[in-house]
Write a protein that holds these residues in place. Structure first.
Motif, PDB file in Angstrom:
ATOM      1  N   ASN A 384       0.678  -1.140  -0.054  1.00  0.00           N
ATOM      2  CA  ASN A 384      -0.090   0.015   0.041  1.00  0.00           C
ATOM      3  C   ASN A 384       0.933   1.203  -0.035  1.00  0.00           C
ATOM      4  O   ASN A 384       1.795   1.557   0.684  1.00  0.00           O
ATOM      5  CB  ASN A 384      -0.976  -0.030   1.270  1.00  0.00           C
ATOM      6  N   PHE A 443     -12.616   3.221  -3.014  1.00  0.00           N
ATOM      7  CA  PHE A 443     -11.957   3.662  -1.771  1.00  0.00           C
ATOM      8  C   PHE A 443     -11.070   4.630  -2.425  1.00  0.00           C
ATOM      9  O   PHE A 443     -10.512   4.645  -3.494  1.00  0.00           O
ATOM     10  CB  PHE A 443     -11.450   2.159  -1.404  1.00  0.00           C
ATOM     11  N   HIS A 445      -7.739   6.933  -2.963  1.00  0.00           N
ATOM     12  CA  HIS A 445      -6.313   6.928  -3.082  1.00  0.00           C
ATOM     13  C   HIS A 445      -5.639   8.108  -2.718  1.00  0.00           C
ATOM     14  O   HIS A 445      -5.957   9.385  -3.193  1.00  0.00           O
ATOM     15  CB  HIS A 445      -6.187   6.336  -4.389  1.00  0.00           C
ATOM     16  N   THR A 447      -4.843   5.981   0.327  1.00  0.00           N
ATOM     17  CA  THR A 447      -5.342   5.643   1.915  1.00  0.00           C
ATOM     18  C   THR A 447      -4.860   4.263   2.297  1.00  0.00           C
ATOM     19  O   THR A 447      -5.006   3.649   1.591  1.00  0.00           O
ATOM     20  CB  THR A 447      -6.964   6.209   2.009  1.00  0.00           C
ATOM     21  N   SER A 449      -7.200   2.701   3.846  1.00  0.00           N
ATOM     22  CA  SER A 449      -8.523   1.727   3.518  1.00  0.00           C
ATOM     23  C   SER A 449      -8.538   1.016   2.219  1.00  0.00           C
ATOM     24  O   SER A 449      -9.021   0.065   2.203  1.00  0.00           O
ATOM     25  CB  SER A 449      -9.610   2.923   3.659  1.00  0.00           C
ATOM     26  N   GLU A 450      -7.748   1.435   1.454  1.00  0.00           N
ATOM     27  CA  GLU A 450      -7.456   0.860   0.029  1.00  0.00           C
ATOM     28  C   GLU A 450      -7.255  -0.701   0.408  1.00  0.00           C
ATOM     29  O   GLU A 450      -7.536  -1.441  -0.600  1.00  0.00           O
ATOM     30  CB  GLU A 450      -6.474   1.443  -0.961  1.00  0.00           C
ATOM     31  N   HIS A 453     -10.218  -2.696   0.636  1.00  0.00           N
ATOM     32  CA  HIS A 453     -10.706  -3.154  -0.705  1.00  0.00           C
ATOM     33  C   HIS A 453     -10.023  -4.306  -1.386  1.00  0.00           C
ATOM     34  O   HIS A 453     -10.404  -5.349  -1.908  1.00  0.00           O
ATOM     35  CB  HIS A 453     -10.695  -1.952  -1.638  1.00  0.00           C
ATOM     36  N   GLU A 454      -8.657  -4.309  -1.240  1.00  0.00           N
ATOM     37  CA  GLU A 454      -7.732  -5.271  -1.810  1.00  0.00           C
ATOM     38  C   GLU A 454      -7.851  -6.635  -1.403  1.00  0.00           C
ATOM     39  O   GLU A 454      -7.803  -7.748  -1.649  1.00  0.00           O
ATOM     40  CB  GLU A 454      -6.279  -4.730  -1.789  1.00  0.00           C
TER      41      GLU A 454
END
Length: 466
Positions: A384, A443, A445, A447, A449-450, A453-454
């Motif tokens: 990330n 989500f 970007h 962040t 928080s991505e 999602h992944e």
């Protein structure tokens, strides 16, 4: 003469009790709250809040020690323990005062003193040697819990600490033993380790943070050891022997092999017991199981008109669980429609150690026991961009789905700021979201928080960045 008749009386003003009293007042019920010591209870005064204040100091000190990696030069940083503790107590006092203001704003009567049931629809409050009886159709017990003690290892305030002494330490121990690796034990271990203590953590189970997913526990242990902590798993403390200047602990491992080591201080963090004593349960139909009051899904006890919420009723021992139970209990009392019982598996849990740990729902091991076919996704912090930019590349996000229905069964995280991220999955579980909605959510970007999602994408073979 002071009013002695109410619709609702709450005994205990922790995060369960004061929220219940305020919600009752909002719904037009005449409410009172009884508190024997500090408004806000253990959480605000001796638990959740002051520990986070201490841990914030540890985080800042840790960042300063690594400042060179960010291009910042800092010379000879040190921690002023007295000032650190003072700030923590000020934070607690500010919030306790805030609770007082909220109760006043909502016209909740505050009765300072020790409360106990005293017959049908009656609470007796003792203050300054004087006893006064108050009546209410509905009485909510929210007396909380206290630290469990082990025979012969009771906290003495000097060498052996409970969480209370650990919150106001008079010294940074050179050698510290923490007994128990649950959230409380690990948070204190993390704090004192950051300040320079040589920390040893003893856990009777075969892994640290035993209620967490096995993958998260393993990563946490690896990180703690890398930070210099010594971890003894599958081990019990059989004796603590005090001398004039130290404590010698005797350990027994899973193979019955014994060993000893000496420490300057010991923190006992081996669970909690409910405060069921001297609250008038005798002669009632209230049932107690292992120091916790038995209740139904709306917090009703076996005694008509008496309810119990929060730590008093058993795990999970979490402030936000207590608050939510208080609201549900009062809304049911007020006759509101569509009052839904609390779903324990939708309650997130957070541990504010370094790195942070957070989870909601079933672990992979628990999910497998349901017999469902699973889809499991994992995404590491190292993949990330925001985590790398922050200098926090250590961590993992793991999601568990029912392969047949797409139901999110559990989510587990370790790494920077995961105690904030977990609520995204908490909302997803409450909305009964499937993997499809999570995949279709955009989500932002860049962040952290991505990674959520992944992790979902990884469970279904669609992950992009690993």
């Amino acid at each position: 003469m002071a009013d002695t008749k109410f619709d609702v009386i709450v005994v205990g003003s922790g995060p369960g009790g004061y929220v219940a009293a305020i919600r009752a007042a909002q719904l037009g019920l005449k409410s009172a709250i009884v508190e024997r010591e500090h408004l806000g209870g253990i959480c605000l005064n001796w638990g959740c809040i002051p520990t986070k204040a201490l841990l914030r100091t540890a985080d800042i000190y840790r960042n300063i020690q690594h400042a060179a990696g960010y291009g910042i030069k800092v010379d000879q940083a040190s921690v002023d323990l007295e000032a650190t503790v003072k700030r923590s107590r000020q934070v607690a006092a500010q919030l306790s005062g805030g609770v007082s203001g909220l109760l006043k704003k909502n016209k909740v009567t505050v009765l300072m003193g020790k409360g106990r049931l005293a017959g049908s629809k009656t609470v007796e409050v003792e203050a300054d040697g004087k006893k006064t009886a108050y009546s209410a159709d509905h009485i909510i017990l929210a007396t909380g819990a206290r630290a469990r003690t082990l025979p012969g290892m009771e906290p003495d305030g000097k060498f052996i600490w409970s969480y209370k002494e650990a919150l106001v330490p008079d010294t940074t121990p050179k050698r510290l033993l923490v007994v128990g690796s649950g959230a409380i034990g690990i948070e204190f271990a993390s704090f004192f380790n950051a300040l320079g203590s040589e920390v040893t953590v003893v856990e009777v189970m075969e892994r640290v943070l035993p209620v967490e997913d096995a993958d998260i526990s393993a990563l946490a242990e690896k990180s703690f050891k890398k930070q210099g902590m010594k971890i003894l798993k599958g081990t019990t403390v059989t004796e603590l022997k005090k001398s004039a200047s130290e404590v010698t602990a005797t350990f027994k491992d899973s193979k019955d092999k014994t060993s000893t080591a000496s420490f300057d201080r010991v923190i006992m963090a081996v669970g909690i017991v409910g405060n069921v004593e001297d609250i008038g349960l005798e002669g009632t139909k209230i049932k107690v199981d292992r120091t916790h009051i038995e209740v139904d899904e709306y917090s009703r006890t076996g005694e008509p008109g008496v309810y119990a919420i929060g730590d008093l009723t058993g795990p999970p021992w979490l402030a936000h669980k207590a608050s939510h139970e208080g609201v549900i209990c009062v809304e049911k009392i007020a006759g509101l429609k569509d009052v839904h019982p609390l779903e324990p598996k939708n309650i997130p849990g957070c541990t504010y150690c370094h790195p942070q740990v957070a989870s909601v729902g079933l672990t992979e091991e628990e999910a497998k026991k349901t017999g469902k076919e699973l889809k499991v996704g994992k995404f590491p912090f190292i993949g990330n961009g925001k985590a790398i930019a922050l200098g926090e590349p250590e961590g993992l996000i793991k999601t568990i789905f029912d392969a047949k229905t797409g139901e999110l069964l559990g989510a587990h995280m370790i790494g920077a700021e995961v105690t904030e991220l977990i609520q995204g999955y908490g909302i997803a579980k409450t909305l009964e979201t499937t993997e499809v909605e999570l995949m279709h959510t955009v989500f932002p970007h860049p962040t952290l928080s991505e990674m959520m999602h992944e992790s979902v994408l990884d469970a279904y073979g669609k992950v992009i960045h690993i």
